[in-house]
Design a protein around this motif. Structure first.
Motif, PDB file in Angstrom:
ATOM      1  N   ILE A   1       0.925  -1.302   0.220  1.00  0.00           N
ATOM      2  CA  ILE A   1      -0.043   0.073   0.225  1.00  0.00           C
ATOM      3  C   ILE A   1       0.881   1.203  -0.113  1.00  0.00           C
ATOM      4  CG2 ILE A   1      -1.680   1.587   1.440  1.00  0.00           C
ATOM      5  CD1 ILE A   1      -2.866  -1.559   2.312  1.00  0.00           C
ATOM      6  N   TYR A   2       1.965   1.222   0.781  1.00  0.00           N
ATOM      7  CA  TYR A   2       2.911   2.478   0.702  1.00  0.00           C
ATOM      8  C   TYR A   2       3.545   2.549  -0.695  1.00  0.00           C
ATOM      9  CZ  TYR A   2       7.015   5.143   1.504  1.00  0.00           C
ATOM     10  OH  TYR A   2       8.264   5.770   1.665  1.00  0.00           O
ATOM     11  N   ARG A   3       3.934   1.480  -1.323  1.00  0.00           N
ATOM     12  CA  ARG A   3       4.694   1.697  -2.596  1.00  0.00           C
ATOM     13  C   ARG A   3       3.628   2.128  -3.600  1.00  0.00           C
ATOM     14  NH1 ARG A   3       8.140  -2.930  -5.475  1.00  0.00           N
ATOM     15  NH2 ARG A   3       8.733  -1.631  -7.384  1.00  0.00           N
ATOM     16  N   ILE A   4       2.343   1.594  -3.730  1.00  0.00           N
ATOM     17  CA  ILE A   4       1.292   2.194  -4.518  1.00  0.00           C
ATOM     18  C   ILE A   4       1.012   3.833  -4.198  1.00  0.00           C
ATOM     19  CG2 ILE A   4      -1.163   1.893  -5.231  1.00  0.00           C
ATOM     20  CD1 ILE A   4      -0.718  -0.867  -4.365  1.00  0.00           C
ATOM     21  N   THR A   5       1.065   4.217  -3.013  1.00  0.00           N
ATOM     22  CA  THR A   5       0.667   5.609  -2.577  1.00  0.00           C
ATOM     23  C   THR A   5       1.843   6.382  -3.270  1.00  0.00           C
ATOM     24  OG1 THR A   5      -0.480   4.764  -0.602  1.00  0.00           O
ATOM     25  CG2 THR A   5       0.111   7.083  -0.755  1.00  0.00           C
ATOM     26  N   VAL A   6       3.057   5.868  -2.998  1.00  0.00           N
ATOM     27  CA  VAL A   6       4.351   6.888  -3.265  1.00  0.00           C
ATOM     28  C   VAL A   6       4.159   6.985  -4.700  1.00  0.00           C
ATOM     29  CG1 VAL A   6       6.684   6.859  -3.542  1.00  0.00           C
ATOM     30  CG2 VAL A   6       5.698   6.236  -1.245  1.00  0.00           C
ATOM     31  N   PHE A   7       3.903   5.756  -5.658  1.00  0.00           N
ATOM     32  CA  PHE A   7       3.933   5.837  -6.809  1.00  0.00           C
ATOM     33  C   PHE A   7       2.902   6.802  -7.500  1.00  0.00           C
ATOM     34  CE2 PHE A   7       1.646   4.284 -10.842  1.00  0.00           C
ATOM     35  CZ  PHE A   7       2.599   4.562 -11.477  1.00  0.00           C
ATOM     36  N   GLU A   8       1.545   6.758  -6.899  1.00  0.00           N
ATOM     37  CA  GLU A   8       0.518   7.544  -7.381  1.00  0.00           C
ATOM     38  C   GLU A   8       0.907   8.992  -7.109  1.00  0.00           C
ATOM     39  OE1 GLU A   8      -2.954   6.052  -5.420  1.00  0.00           O
ATOM     40  OE2 GLU A   8      -3.257   4.683  -6.944  1.00  0.00           O
ATOM     41  N   THR A   9       1.675   9.579  -5.893  1.00  0.00           N
ATOM     42  CA  THR A   9       2.099  10.795  -5.662  1.00  0.00           C
ATOM     43  C   THR A   9       3.078  11.337  -6.608  1.00  0.00           C
ATOM     44  OG1 THR A   9       1.348  10.294  -3.109  1.00  0.00           O
ATOM     45  CG2 THR A   9       2.945  12.153  -3.616  1.00  0.00           C
ATOM     46  N   VAL A  10       4.026  10.497  -6.837  1.00  0.00           N
ATOM     47  CA  VAL A  10       4.986  10.876  -7.784  1.00  0.00           C
ATOM     48  C   VAL A  10       4.400  11.126  -9.179  1.00  0.00           C
ATOM     49  CG1 VAL A  10       7.054  10.092  -8.818  1.00  0.00           C
ATOM     50  CG2 VAL A  10       6.820   9.526  -6.346  1.00  0.00           C
ATOM     51  N   GLU A  11       3.683  10.133  -9.584  1.00  0.00           N
ATOM     52  CA  GLU A  11       2.822  10.238 -10.857  1.00  0.00           C
ATOM     53  C   GLU A  11       2.147  11.510 -10.925  1.00  0.00           C
ATOM     54  OE1 GLU A  11      -0.145   7.552 -11.950  1.00  0.00           O
ATOM     55  OE2 GLU A  11       0.916   7.120 -13.891  1.00  0.00           O
ATOM     56  N   MET A  12       1.436  12.019 -10.147  1.00  0.00           N
ATOM     57  CA  MET A  12       0.531  13.322  -9.932  1.00  0.00           C
ATOM     58  C   MET A  12       1.536  14.425 -10.038  1.00  0.00           C
ATOM     59  SD  MET A  12      -2.358  12.436  -7.277  1.00  0.00           S
ATOM     60  CE  MET A  12      -3.110  14.029  -7.462  1.00  0.00           C
ATOM     61  N   THR A  13       2.690  14.454  -9.321  1.00  0.00           N
ATOM     62  CA  THR A  13       3.760  15.326  -9.238  1.00  0.00           C
ATOM     63  C   THR A  13       4.450  15.714 -10.573  1.00  0.00           C
ATOM     64  OG1 THR A  13       3.888  14.929  -6.961  1.00  0.00           O
ATOM     65  CG2 THR A  13       5.642  16.405  -8.279  1.00  0.00           C
ATOM     66  N   THR A  14       4.777  14.573 -10.988  1.00  0.00           N
ATOM     67  CA  THR A  14       5.556  14.835 -12.479  1.00  0.00           C
ATOM     68  C   THR A  14       4.589  15.045 -13.515  1.00  0.00           C
ATOM     69  OG1 THR A  14       5.020  12.214 -12.678  1.00  0.00           O
ATOM     70  CG2 THR A  14       7.327  12.977 -11.799  1.00  0.00           C
ATOM     71  N   SER A  15       3.427  14.627 -13.347  1.00  0.00           N
ATOM     72  CA  SER A  15       2.369  15.010 -14.567  1.00  0.00           C
ATOM     73  C   SER A  15       1.929  16.619 -14.607  1.00  0.00           C
ATOM     74  CB  SER A  15       1.082  14.041 -14.632  1.00  0.00           C
ATOM     75  OG  SER A  15       0.725  14.445 -13.465  1.00  0.00           O
ATOM     76  N   SER A  16       1.902  17.124 -13.347  1.00  0.00           N
ATOM     77  CA  SER A  16       1.666  18.447 -12.943  1.00  0.00           C
ATOM     78  C   SER A  16       2.623  19.424 -13.232  1.00  0.00           C
ATOM     79  CB  SER A  16       0.637  18.605 -11.680  1.00  0.00           C
ATOM     80  OG  SER A  16       1.790  18.285 -10.774  1.00  0.00           O
ATOM     81  N   GLU A  17       3.939  19.117 -12.826  1.00  0.00           N
ATOM     82  CA  GLU A  17       5.198  19.706 -12.999  1.00  0.00           C
ATOM     83  C   GLU A  17       6.136  19.391 -14.298  1.00  0.00           C
ATOM     84  OE1 GLU A  17       7.259  19.654  -9.503  1.00  0.00           O
ATOM     85  OE2 GLU A  17       5.509  20.678  -8.481  1.00  0.00           O
ATOM     86  N   SER A  18       6.342  20.346 -15.122  1.00  0.00           N
ATOM     87  CA  SER A  18       7.060  19.934 -16.328  1.00  0.00           C
ATOM     88  C   SER A  18       8.059  21.154 -16.632  1.00  0.00           C
ATOM     89  CB  SER A  18       6.316  19.695 -17.707  1.00  0.00           C
ATOM     90  OG  SER A  18       5.434  20.993 -17.806  1.00  0.00           O
ATOM     91  N   PRO A  19       9.356  21.191 -15.753  1.00  0.00           N
ATOM     92  CA  PRO A  19      10.306  21.906 -15.863  1.00  0.00           C
ATOM     93  C   PRO A  19      10.988  22.213 -17.347  1.00  0.00           C
ATOM     94  CG  PRO A  19      11.066  20.281 -14.818  1.00  0.00           C
ATOM     95  CD  PRO A  19       9.628  20.000 -14.967  1.00  0.00           C
ATOM     96  N   SER A  20      11.106  23.572 -17.858  1.00  0.00           N
ATOM     97  CA  SER A  20      11.594  23.620 -19.002  1.00  0.00           C
ATOM     98  C   SER A  20      12.703  24.575 -18.755  1.00  0.00           C
ATOM     99  CB  SER A  20      10.404  24.403 -19.834  1.00  0.00           C
ATOM    100  OG  SER A  20      10.118  25.338 -19.331  1.00  0.00           O
ATOM    101  N   LEU A  21      13.621  24.557 -19.746  1.00  0.00           N
ATOM    102  CA  LEU A  21      14.789  25.158 -20.063  1.00  0.00           C
ATOM    103  C   LEU A  21      14.706  26.414 -21.056  1.00  0.00           C
ATOM    104  CD1 LEU A  21      17.564  22.567 -19.995  1.00  0.00           C
ATOM    105  CD2 LEU A  21      16.767  23.994 -18.072  1.00  0.00           C
ATOM    106  N   GLY A  22      13.474  26.746 -21.354  1.00  0.00           N
ATOM    107  CA  GLY A  22      13.460  27.560 -22.452  1.00  0.00           C
ATOM    108  C   GLY A  22      13.536  27.127 -24.107  1.00  0.00           C
ATOM    109  N   ASP A  23      12.945  27.979 -25.102  1.00  0.00           N
ATOM    110  CA  ASP A  23      12.944  27.575 -26.085  1.00  0.00           C
ATOM    111  C   ASP A  23      12.383  25.980 -26.543  1.00  0.00           C
ATOM    112  OD1 ASP A  23      14.253  29.854 -26.911  1.00  0.00           O
ATOM    113  OD2 ASP A  23      16.167  29.044 -26.654  1.00  0.00           O
TER     114      ASP A  23
END
Length: 205
Positions: free
Chosen positions: A45-67
């Motif tokens: 359960i802990y592993r699933i929760t961590v995976f879903e949290t990281v997945e939500m974070t990576t999908s909402s945040e997309s850092p860019s370097l410009g251009d």
């Protein structure tokens, strides 16, 4: 239940084990099996929760370097060191399925603890039936999914461990059943002897 009783009490049934892993008695072994299942369920359960949290974070945040260039970063890993952003991770359907299995594991662990603590045969039989059913579903679920050597090896080891745990629980169930039957037979013999003695004393002048 009557079928299970006949199966356990039959002389042609499996003899069973006398101990668990040669170091623990059957009661202690069943309790350790239940605690191990609870630990695995909470870790899953802990592993699933961590995976879903990281997945939500990576999908909402997309850092860019410009251009239009995307920044790259090292893949995150969980507590086991497994990467969280690879194709081997579970999707949402797998997450729901694993959560259901974890809930079933917690339920049957409670049944096994109760059965081993208070010699409740019905709880032990329920654990064996639930384990056989859920184990079969889990095996076929992975069998019809993406198959590789690691999946086959993992499922084979899991099935072997579950079969041994089932044999330990079966052995305790058979031991409790035989103990109760022996006690009932002794009570019946004492009662018959007492009845014969009373009848003899009444009939004698």
């Amino acid at each position: 239940m009557s079928y299970i009783s006949k199966l356990v009490g039959s002389k042609d049934s499996i003899k069973g084990l006398n101990s668990c892993c040669y170091f623990f008695d059957l009661k202690t072994g069943c309790k350790l099996i239940a605690l191990f299942d609870v630990l695995i369920a909470f870790l899953q359960i802990y592993r699933i929760t961590v995976f879903e949290t990281v997945e939500m974070t990576t999908s909402s945040e997309s850092p860019s370097l410009g251009d239009g260039l995307q920044a790259t970063r090292e893949p995150e890993v969980d507590m086991f060191g497994a990467p969280l952003t690879t194709k081997l991770q579970v999707d949402k359907m797998d997450s729901y399925w694993l959560r259901v299995l974890c809930c079933v594991t917690l339920l049957k662990s409670i049944l096994l603890l109760a059965g081993a603590q208070w010699d409740h045969i019905l709880c032990l039989v329920a654990w064996m039936l639930i384990t056989a059913f859920s184990g079969s579903l889990n095996f076929f679920y992975h069998l019809f999914g993406e198959i590789d050597f690691f999946v086959v090896l993992t499922q084979s080891l899991t099935a072997g461990i579950q079969m041994y745990c089932g044999l330990v629980v079966y052995s305790l169930t058979k031991k409790i059943w035989n103990k109760r039957n022996d006690f009932a037979s002794e009570v019946e013999v004492l009662y018959s002897h007492g009845s014969e003695a009373s009848i003899f004393s009444i009939s004698s002048p």
